[in-house]
Scaffold this motif. Structure first.
Motif, PDB file in Angstrom:
ATOM      1  N   ASN A 299      53.547  11.553  62.769  1.00  0.00           N
ATOM      2  CA  ASN A 299      54.662  11.073  63.591  1.00  0.00           C
ATOM      3  C   ASN A 299      55.581  12.206  64.017  1.00  0.00           C
ATOM      4  OD1 ASN A 299      53.846   8.451  63.605  1.00  0.00           O
ATOM      5  ND2 ASN A 299      55.280   7.738  62.040  1.00  0.00           N
ATOM      6  N   SER A 303      56.326  13.290  67.881  1.00  0.00           N
ATOM      7  CA  SER A 303      57.696  13.206  68.398  1.00  0.00           C
ATOM      8  C   SER A 303      58.187  14.525  68.975  1.00  0.00           C
ATOM      9  CB  SER A 303      58.652  12.738  67.296  1.00  0.00           C
ATOM     10  OG  SER A 303      58.790  13.737  66.297  1.00  0.00           O
ATOM     11  N   LYS A 304      57.564  15.634  68.582  1.00  0.00           N
ATOM     12  CA  LYS A 304      58.029  16.957  69.006  1.00  0.00           C
ATOM     13  C   LYS A 304      57.151  17.615  70.059  1.00  0.00           C
ATOM     14  CE  LYS A 304      61.435  16.857  66.045  1.00  0.00           C
ATOM     15  NZ  LYS A 304      62.831  16.737  66.541  1.00  0.00           N
TER      16      LYS A 304
END
Length: 328
Positions: A299, A303-304
């Protein structure tokens, strides 16, 4: 970084040969023809060992070439002896480093090494000037001067650490260039100097210096910079990586996964596995949620990073983890 330094990076001399690897070379100063011609080129042109150059197709007899032989030794740091007269060496150091006599320059470079090892405080006041002259020697086409300057760079890193950070850019540029060329014994010496740099210069200061080289248009420069970056990050430690920004480091490593040369890609894979270990360590220590997937590595990467980059990073780290399990 200056425009000149960037221009230097994008041109690797093509005249340098691959097959030189001795620890001690016999060098002859030529007073006929081109005085700056590389010794290796002289050796290539002559069928016998170190004879006079040829001009206009006519061989000049050995007796007409006024030559003087000198030996330049590549002395390892631990085998260097202290100077007999420190004050006398200091007085002539800058002038000798800037001399047109290459043998004198090599002697002066070795004196810089001795001063760095035994009397490092004595040249602190002129360290910036010394580094600029070392850089000048790194650009010298004569291999003996270039390699001695590379060895000097390694000793400077060991002695002065973060003190030289303001003078690092031109030194770093030349070492990356020399480590990227085809002449093996120069290339290997430059790689050792870069290893010394990542060992002795604080990663907090060094990583921003390396960052621009990761995007250089020369793939060899990118590869060597990636390897330095990969070696430097673990020196931050877990807390240092958190403070620096693990998201920034992951983005940097992800950008190297698709690079042209395998050295860049391998450095990126190694770094990503290190970052995964660090992330999972501090996530486990600070996790408060009952849902373990909320702060999972997967995750976090998604997300990055862009979807494609996240997919590439997760493929690398999952394969790496499986390899560790199988090897245990």
């Amino acid at each position: 970084m200056s425009g000149k330094a960037l221009r230097d990076l994008n041109t690797i001399p093509g005249s340098e040969k691959k097959n030189e690897s001795s620890s001690k070379v016999s060098l002859t100063k030529q007073f006929v023809g081109n005085a700056d011609e590389n010794v290796e080129e002289c050796q290539k042109k002559n069928s016998a060992s170190l004879v006079s150059p040829q001009t206009n197709g006519n061989e000049i007899a050995n007796t007409t070439a006024e030559t003087g032989s000198s030996e330049v030794e590549y002395i390892e740091s631990e085998n260097l002896n202290d100077l007999e007269d420190v004050d006398a060496s200091l007085k002539t150091l800058l002038a000798s480093l800037d001399s047109k006599d290459w043998v004198l320059v090599c002697e002066a470079l070795n004196n810089v090494r001795r001063l760095s090892i035994f009397h490092k405080e004595t040249i602190l006041y002129m360290l910036g000037d010394v580094i600029l002259l070392v850089v000048k020697s790194l650009k010298n086409p004569r291999s003996a001067v270039c390699k001695t300057a590379i060895m000097t760079s390694a000793d400077i890193f060991s002695a002065y650490n973060d003190t030289l950070i303001d003078s690092l850019d031109p030194l770093l540029t030349q070492l990356l260039l020399k480590s990227s060329q085809d002449k093996r014994f120069v290339c290997e010496a430059a790689e050792r100097a870069l290893v010394a740099m990542t060992k002795w210069v604080s990663p907090v200061l060094l990583l921003p210096k390396l960052q621009p080289y990761l995007k250089n248009r020369n793939p060899r420069i990118r590869a060597k910079a990636s390897m330095c970056f990969c070696r430097s990050v673990p020196q931050l430690g877990v807390e240092g990586i958190k403070a620096y920004g693990i998201d920034k480091l992951i983005q940097t490593a992800a950008s190297q996964l698709s690079d042209q040369l395998p050295e860049s890609r391998e450095a990126a894979r190694t770094l990503l596995l290190e970052l995964q270990t660090v992330y999972e360590k501090f996530h486990t220590e600070t996790a408060v949620s009952e849902d373990p997937d909320m702060g999972s590595w997967e995750n976090f990467c998604q997300s990055k990073l862009s979807p494609l980059s996240a997919q590439a990073v997760l493929r690398v780290t999952n394969i790496g983890r499986e390899g560790l399990v199988l090897g245990s």
